[in-house]
Each structure stands twice: as structure tokens, then as C-alpha cells.
Enzyme design. Structure first.
Site, PDB file in Angstrom:
ATOM      1  N   GLY A 113       0.803  -1.216   0.000  1.00  0.00           N
ATOM      2  CA  GLY A 113       0.000   0.000   0.000  1.00  0.00           C
ATOM      3  C   GLY A 113       0.832   1.259   0.000  1.00  0.00           C
ATOM      4  N   ARG A 116       3.723   6.109   2.002  1.00  0.00           N
ATOM      5  CA  ARG A 116       4.116   7.518   2.162  1.00  0.00           C
ATOM      6  C   ARG A 116       3.490   8.360   1.057  1.00  0.00           C
ATOM      7  NH1 ARG A 116      10.156   8.232  -0.329  1.00  0.00           N
ATOM      8  NH2 ARG A 116      10.077   6.566  -1.853  1.00  0.00           N
ATOM      9  N   ASP A 148       8.373   6.436   8.360  1.00  0.00           N
ATOM     10  CA  ASP A 148       7.899   7.765   8.754  1.00  0.00           C
ATOM     11  C   ASP A 148       6.965   8.389   7.726  1.00  0.00           C
ATOM     12  OD1 ASP A 148       9.586   8.769   6.701  1.00  0.00           O
ATOM     13  OD2 ASP A 148      11.188   9.244   8.109  1.00  0.00           O
ATOM     14  N   ARG A 199       2.783  13.586  -8.541  1.00  0.00           N
ATOM     15  CA  ARG A 199       2.965  12.698  -9.695  1.00  0.00           C
ATOM     16  C   ARG A 199       1.647  12.538 -10.442  1.00  0.00           C
ATOM     17  NH1 ARG A 199       5.685   7.178  -8.220  1.00  0.00           N
ATOM     18  NH2 ARG A 199       3.673   6.682  -7.257  1.00  0.00           N
ATOM     19  N   ARG A 206      -1.701  -1.424 -10.383  1.00  0.00           N
ATOM     20  CA  ARG A 206      -0.484  -2.218 -10.520  1.00  0.00           C
ATOM     21  C   ARG A 206      -0.833  -3.706 -10.508  1.00  0.00           C
ATOM     22  NH1 ARG A 206       3.030   1.397  -7.060  1.00  0.00           N
ATOM     23  NH2 ARG A 206       1.674   3.071  -6.369  1.00  0.00           N
ATOM     24  N   ASP A 278       4.571  -4.600  -7.543  1.00  0.00           N
ATOM     25  CA  ASP A 278       3.855  -3.368  -7.214  1.00  0.00           C
ATOM     26  C   ASP A 278       4.384  -2.175  -7.999  1.00  0.00           C
ATOM     27  OD1 ASP A 278       5.981  -4.128  -5.181  1.00  0.00           O
ATOM     28  OD2 ASP A 278       5.810  -1.996  -4.738  1.00  0.00           O
ATOM     29  N   ASP A 288       7.782   4.634 -10.582  1.00  0.00           N
ATOM     30  CA  ASP A 288       8.722   4.541  -9.467  1.00  0.00           C
ATOM     31  C   ASP A 288      10.177   4.610  -9.955  1.00  0.00           C
ATOM     32  OD1 ASP A 288      10.116   4.190  -7.134  1.00  0.00           O
ATOM     33  OD2 ASP A 288       8.743   2.721  -6.322  1.00  0.00           O
TER      34      ASP A 288
END
Length: 516
Positions: A113, A116, A148, A199, A206, A278, A288
């Protein structure tokens, strides 16, 4: 046009107060729709970004903004930067974190998932195409798995630069709308300046999305129908059952799109670096750009990613990895392909078995164009022998094809700098004999080659230098490199340094990182 902030010694602070992160009145990004969240809510979690302490717009893709019907002026405003940093929610938007699974370096993770990131919503661009507007680095989500949720300036600028270079090269890709520095330090290699990337993608569906949905029951056919309607609408009216049902044709379309994509990667020397399921889209777009890189010297074994210690995703392995990923995709679709498991496996296997021929066809067509013989049947031995000469000579992949065009114009110096004449001479004789069958002048052929062979790519040493400077607050190198690589085919004398490969010692030790 890309507007890059001119700064030195730190980023300009263009906001003095935090926006209300729960506000739904921000109109800087207008017209967002939420069809994915509305139709497939089981695959999402409503979410909002973490307010940025002092957001600063570093780079804005003005042309892309215009194509999306967005005002560059509005995006530069306080409200606009608030949205692009994840601090504020656009009016009418329902941001979500998207759920998906995935095979990472061959090992299955049942829940990954958006750890971030979040999907702000969807826009319809000037061509009538629905696209996602997605933020990366906007803070932790329920999928963060202890991370984080933030990102840092260097990797976000890398994705912006490389994705825009790929777009300029004509390769299907996600696009970058902006990068905003957040004013928050993030712990990576020490404290690094935080950033958020905006983006744009045809979608964020995916193989991993289907891997997750396949284990959630009834959502799978709705996800497949949504993906078909969005990416392959010509299949939408086909029946859901039978030998030629729309789901089998959907799988066939994705296999074709991915075979074409990976051939394009190979033709420009692109190494994705983290080809997990993914990171394999059903749209056929590159997604990515974490540990990506480009080969200088032709080397099928080239690996740059610091986490790819076994070379699973090496340059030359990419077509085989795509086949493996598509097999995982086929497994998710089996309940939709036929009435019995055996028939479904047979049908999926028949499609998957076509991947190699499709890939070889796209690669052969592309290499023929690069060699100036588009439309002529080219023997595989001619290509293989050239690759052998290049590999043994350590010849620069990008520069060699431009040097061959110069050779046709009577200038042998560029090729002689790359490959010993004794090594390539016999091959040149065979190539010239093939060229002579076209009835075109050498100059015409050379010009055609230059239209498909880039002169400028994001060379690893140049990207590295630009990102190091940007992390320190100086965006001048980044801005110049971005200008060059988004005009990859046009020779300019003042850009000659951008066409030179890295010193050999640089690439022997160069590594890229995911930036998580």
C-alpha cells in the site's frame, strides 16, 4: 516548460502559516474527481497528508499543468503549494491511501500500500484522458509499516528529472507536476531536507493491486472492469465469459503494453532497479524512479541499486523479470478467465507464451530504426555482433548510435573514440551493405537515426552532482540538466559536456538508493 526556483544556500519560504489540513475550500486544484475511491472503496483508506512546516515550491511543470487544465499561477500561490505539499485538501477531493500487495525481489508481501503517498483524485486532461494526481512523501499512512511516510529532496527531484526525460524520449511513463520542499528534516543519511512529489499517472493500478484484490473476494471483477474501462475501453463491451472474454483480452493487452515498454527501456539503456510487481502497471507506464539509472558502457549485467545484491533486476534481466511479473498477474485473473481452473491456466499460459515474441518484435523494430534501416528485415546476427563489439570495447551505448550517424556523414572521429576500428570495421561493411538497399542518401539515413537516437540522457554522474547540489539548496545544476534531458535529440554545441559518459571509475562504484 519547467519553472525551477533560483536559490542558493537554502530554499525560499513562501508561506508563513500552516494551512488548515482539514479544509475543503482550497480551490487551487479544481475539478478533481474520485472514481477509483467511489467504485473501489475496499482498496482505499481515506487519508490526509501531514502539514508541511514551511513549504517551498522547488520546481513546477508548467506545460503539464496547462495540459491538465490547471493554472500555474494558482499552483504557485499559498493555496496551491499547500495542496502540492499535502498540507491542504482541494475542494471536492477525497484523498485516499491505496492498498496493494506485491512480490518484492521474488518474495510475496500480502499488504504493502501507499506507505508515504496518497491519491488526491483524478483529472481529465486536454486530450480527454483520465489521470491520477498523486502525492509522494506526504506523511505516514496505515500502510507505512513503521516508516515515517516522508521523502527527501534528492530522490523526489530524481523522479521528477528522470520521468520527464523518459517522457521526452517517448517512453510511456508517469509524469511529474511539482516538487515541494516541506521545511521538515527527515532522518535518512543524517538529517536531510524533506520534500513531496506531485505525480501524474494514467492510473496507479499495478499488478500488486490485483494481487491484493484477488484475496479480497468479489472486488476482483469490479477492479478488472474498472481497469478495462480506464485503460482498454475497446474491450469493455466484450462478454465476461467465453473463449474470448474481456478479461482474457485484458491480460493480452497488458502483456503487449509491457512487452513494448521493456523493449523501449532496453533500447535507451534504462535500468529500473526495483521491478517488483507493485511497480508493474496495467497501463504499461513506467512507475517509481527510486534506484533507477542508465548504462553508459553497454553491459547486460549492469546493476546500480544498492538493495539488488543478487542482480535480480540487472539491465539484461529486465525482459525475463517482466515475464515473471506478468505470470503473477495472470494468477490473479484466473477466476475470471474460464469456468474451470485448468481451462483458465491454459488460456493464460497461451497469452503469456507470446511475450518473448512480442518483446523481440518491438526490440528488433526499435534497433532497426536506431541503425537507420527501419522497415527492412534485419538479421539478429547483425545486432548480436554489434552488441558483442560494444560490450568488449566498453563502448558508450547512447553515444555509439549517434557516432554511427556521424560515420555516415563522413566524420569517423566520434566512432573511433568509442570503438577500435579493427573491431568494428567488418561489422560496418555488413551494415553499409544493408543501408545500400534503401535507396536513400547517407545524409538522409543519418538524419533519421538522429531523430530516434538521443544525444542526451540523464547520465548518472550528472544526476548525482545535480541532486547533491540541490540537497544543499542550489538548484542551478538540476535546472540546467532538466532543460537538456527534456530536449534529448537536438544537438547544441554548448551542451557537449552532457553527452560525455561518466569516468569509468565513477560507474564502478556508483549506487542508487530507493530513498525511502
Amino acid at each position: 516548460m519547467h519553472a525551477v526556483s533560483e536559490v542558493a544556500g537554502g530554499y525560499p519560504r513562501i508561506m508563513t502559516a500552516l494551512p488548515d489540513s482539514t479544509s475543503d475550500t482550497n480551490t487551487a486544484v479544481a475539478g478533481l474527481e474520485n472514481t477509483f475511491a467511489e467504485e473501489l472503496g475496499e482498496l482505499t483508506v481515506p487519508w490526509k497528508g501531514v502539514p508541511a512546516p514551511a513549504p517551498a515550491l522547488l520546481v513546477l511543470n508548467e506545460q503539464l499543468a496547462a495540459d491538465l487544465g490547471l493554472s500555474a499561477e494558482a499552483l504557485r500561490s499559498e493555496d496551491g503549494v499547500a495542496v502540492l505539499s499535502g498540507s491542504a485538501v482541494p475542494a471536492g477531493s477525497t484523498p485516499v491511501a491505496m492498498a496493494y500487495a506485491g512480490h518484492q525481489f521474488g518474495g510475496y508481501a500480502p499488504l504493502l500500500g501507499d506507505g508515504r503517498a496518497m491519491l488526491l483524485g483524478e483529472l481529465v486532461d486536454a486530450g480527454g484522458r483520465r489521470v491520477d494526481l498523486h502525492l509522494k512523501g506526504s506523511g505516514p499512512t496505515p500502510f507505512s509499516r513503521g516508516g515515517d511516510g516522508f521523502a527527501v529532496v534528492g530522490p523526489m527531484l530524481r523522479e521528477y528529472l528522470v520521468s520527464e526525460a523518459m517522457s521526452a524520449l517517448g517512453i510511456p511513463t508517469t509524469r511529474a507536476l511539482s516538487v515541494v520542499a516541506t521545511g521538515r528534516d527527515v532522518r535518512r543519511n543524517g538529517a536531510e531536507p524533506g520534500a513531496v512529489l506531485a505525480r501524474v499517472a494514467s492510473s496507479h493500478l499495478r499488478v500488486g493491486t490485483f494481487e491484493y484484490a484477488a484475496r479480497q473476494g468479489e472486488v476482483l471483477p469490479r477492479l478488472a472492469d474498472y481497469a478495462i474501462a480506464r485503460h482498454y475501453p475497446e474491450l469493455a463491451d466484450l462478454p465476461a465469459t467465453g473463449d474470448d472474454n474481456r478479461y482474457l483480452r485484458f491480460f493480452d493487452a497488458v502483456v503487449e503494453a509491457q512487452a513494448s515498454l521493456v523493449a523501449k527501456w532496453m533500447l535507451i539503456g534504462f535500468v529500473h532497479g526495483v521491478m517488483n510487481t507493485d511497480n508493474t502497471t496495467v497501463s504499461g507506464e513506467t512507475i517509481d524512479y527510486g534506484p533507477c539509472a542508465f548504462v553508459d558502457a553497454f553491459d547486460p549485467g549492469a546493476v546500480f541499486s544498492s538493495i539488488d545484491r543478487g542482480g535480480r533486476y540487472a539491465f539484461g534481466n529486465q525482459p525475463a523479470v517482466l515475464t515473471w511479473n506478468l505470470a503473477r498477474f495472470a494468477e490473479t485473473l484466473l477466476p475470471l478467465l474460464a469456468s474451470t481452473p485448468d481451462d483458465a491456466i491454459t488460456a493464460a499460459s497461451a497469452v503469456l507464451d507470446t511475450f518473448d515474441d512480442r518483446y523481440d518484435g518491438h526490440l528488433t523494430t526499435g534497433i532497426a530504426a536506431k541503425l537507420g534501416v527501419a522497415g527492412i528485415r534485419i538479421e539478429r546476427a547483425l545486432v548480436d555482433d554489434l552488441l558483442t563489439v560494444m560490450e568488449e570495447s566498453g563502448a558508450d551505448w547512447t553515444g555509439s548510435f549517434r557516432a554511427l550517424a556521424d560515420e555516415l556523414r563522413g566524420d569517423s572521429a566520434p566512432l573511433d573514440r568509442l570503438v577500435p576500428r579493427a573491431a568494428i570495421g567488418p561489422w560496418l561493411e555488413r551494415w553499409n551493405a544493408l543501408l545500400a538497399r534503401q535507396g536513400r542518401s547517407p545524409a538522409e539515413i543519418a538524419d533519421a537515426m538522429d531523430r530516434v537516437n538521443p544525444l542526451y540522457i540523464p547520465r548518472n554522474h550528472l544526476v548525482d552532482a545535480a541532486l547533491r547540489a540541490a540537497t544543499e539548496g542550489d538548484l542551478s545544476l538540476f535546472g540546467k540538466l532538466l532543460e537538456v534531458v527534456t530536449q534529448p535529440f537536438e544537438r547544441r554545441d554548448e551542451w557537449s559536456d552532457y553527452a560525455v559518459p561518466a569516468p569509468r571509475l565513477f560507474n564502478e562504484s556508483f549506487q542508487t538508493f530507493c530513498g525511502t
